[in-house]
Design an enzyme around this catalytic site. Structure first.
Site, mmCIF file in Angstrom:
data_model
loop_
_atom_site.group_PDB
_atom_site.id
_atom_site.type_symbol
_atom_site.label_atom_id
_atom_site.label_comp_id
_atom_site.label_asym_id
_atom_site.label_seq_id
_atom_site.Cartn_x
_atom_site.Cartn_y
_atom_site.Cartn_z
ATOM 1 N N SER B 14 0.846 -1.195 0.000
ATOM 2 C CA SER B 14 0.000 0.000 0.000
ATOM 3 C C SER B 14 0.880 1.243 0.000
ATOM 4 O O SER B 14 2.037 1.202 0.395
ATOM 5 C CB SER B 14 -0.897 0.015 1.248
ATOM 6 O OG SER B 14 -1.544 1.275 1.357
ATOM 7 N N HIS B 15 0.319 2.356 -0.462
ATOM 8 C CA HIS B 15 1.027 3.634 -0.362
ATOM 9 C C HIS B 15 1.205 4.038 1.094
ATOM 10 O O HIS B 15 2.093 4.807 1.423
ATOM 11 C CB HIS B 15 0.244 4.732 -1.095
ATOM 12 C CG HIS B 15 0.434 4.702 -2.579
ATOM 13 N ND1 HIS B 15 -0.001 3.666 -3.362
ATOM 14 C CD2 HIS B 15 1.046 5.579 -3.427
ATOM 15 C CE1 HIS B 15 0.318 3.907 -4.634
ATOM 16 N NE2 HIS B 15 0.949 5.063 -4.691
#
Lengths: 204, 132
Positions: B14-15
């Site tokens: 994920s970012h």
């Protein structure tokens, strides 16, 4: 033509300086249609390349270009990392394959196609490809460096009229129209910086 | 890596480090230690973003000879995961799949499937059934 180590070090520095001067501008473009970090991501990548400048400039030119690509992949931290990284890694690999008789326009075409595959994007999708393809076309016609740079800048401006089909900007749909693509903008800035440096320091 | 399990491994990208870690916690709660699991969230400085090197390390940490299923959130996470898989090199790269599935539900369902000893193809297909 000056010795390769000086050329590599010079190109690294002009690219770093250009991105550093335009970090805020690139972030502003990205805030309009993306997540607002393109400028800082590119600056982080260029600073990482710059930090390795000395060891990079001691490598043969194709190896140096490939290594710069890998450094960008490992440090940019956004989609721009794999895209610019793939461009440079492919240029390096193609140059190594073709050795002395390298036709740079052919090499660049192979590398741009690899970027398109990586991003699953096409011309007109409002990405850095909309600068890379016209730059390649100008190079293939043996346009002077100044003309290539101007073409890159005009091509980046033209992305404003396009609707984004890839990346975070694609979520905005029609609202992405009217804004210049940040990746196309950084690509034009880097092309201009490279053309200016080569014009000042190399025999064409 | 340690060969203690023959179950497919799961990697979450994920970012946001918080999102990646949070989903890993949810997966762990579901399947315990019987599925190799790792996450990569944020850029090299731990800020919002993704990191090809970090993803590569996560794939190696969750390595299973049965393969690894990778779950990603947005654009750069997918592009950087593809880059990481390429850097892993053959033959291992052929045993890693990026799933086109929602991150939370996909990872949890895939892990449940993997915990029963399903093949990589089955794990990926089960997660991808969630996609519209």
């Amino acid at each position: 033509m000056q010795a390769e180590p000086v050329l590599v070090a010079g190109l690294i520095e002009v690219c770093r300086a250009t991105i550093a001067d335009n970090t805020d501008h690139l972030c502003a473009l990205d805030r309009a249609i993306g997540d607002g970090d393109h400028g800082t991501n590119m600056r982080r990548g260029c600073e990482a390349v710059s930090a390795e400048g000395e060891s990079l400039s001691s490598l043969p030119f194709p190896d140096a270009v490939e290594k710069i690509g890998l450094t960008l992949v490992m440090n940019v931290g956004g989609a721009a990392g794999p895209l610019y990284g793939t461009l440079l890694m492919e240029i390096g690999r193609e140059l190594r394959k073709s050795e002395e008789k390298a036709d740079f326009s052919q090499v660049l075409k192979q590398a741009i196609d690899a970027v398109a595959r990586r991003g699953r994007a096409h011309a007109g999708d409002k990405t850095l490809l909309d600068v890379l393809y016209p730059v390649h076309a100008a190079l293939a016609k043996r346009s002077p460096l100044g003309d290539i740079a101007r073409k890159a800048e005009r091509s980046a401006d033209r992305t404003a009229a396009m609707k984004a089909m890839r990346g975070r900007a694609a979520y905005l749909g029609d609202r992405s129209i009217g804004h210049v693509d940040p990746g196309a903008s950084s690509c034009a800035l880097l092309t201009t910086a490279i053309c200016r440096y080569l014009g000042e320091h190399c025999q064409q | 890596m340690n060969g203690k399990t023959t179950n497919v491994g799961i990697v979450i990208v994920s970012h946001s480090p918080l999102v990646a870690r949070g989903i890993a916690d949810m997966v762990r709660q579901m399947v315990g230690d019987c599925v190799p699991l790792a996450w990569s969230g944020g850029n090299v400085h731990g800020e919002l973003g993704t990191d090809a090197g970090g993803i590569l390390k996560a794939i190696e940490a969750a390595w299973s000879d049965a393969g690894v299923a990778v779950f990603v959130d947005l654009g750069g996470a997918e592009t950087n995961s593809e880059m990481a898989i390429e850097m892993l090199g053959l033959p291992r790269a052929a045993l890693v799949s990026i799933c086109n599935a929602p991150l939370v539900e996909g990872a949890v369902i895939a892990a449940a499937e993997a915990s029963g000893g399903a093949s990589l193809a089955k794990v990926v297909a089960t997660a991808e059934e969630l996609s519209p």
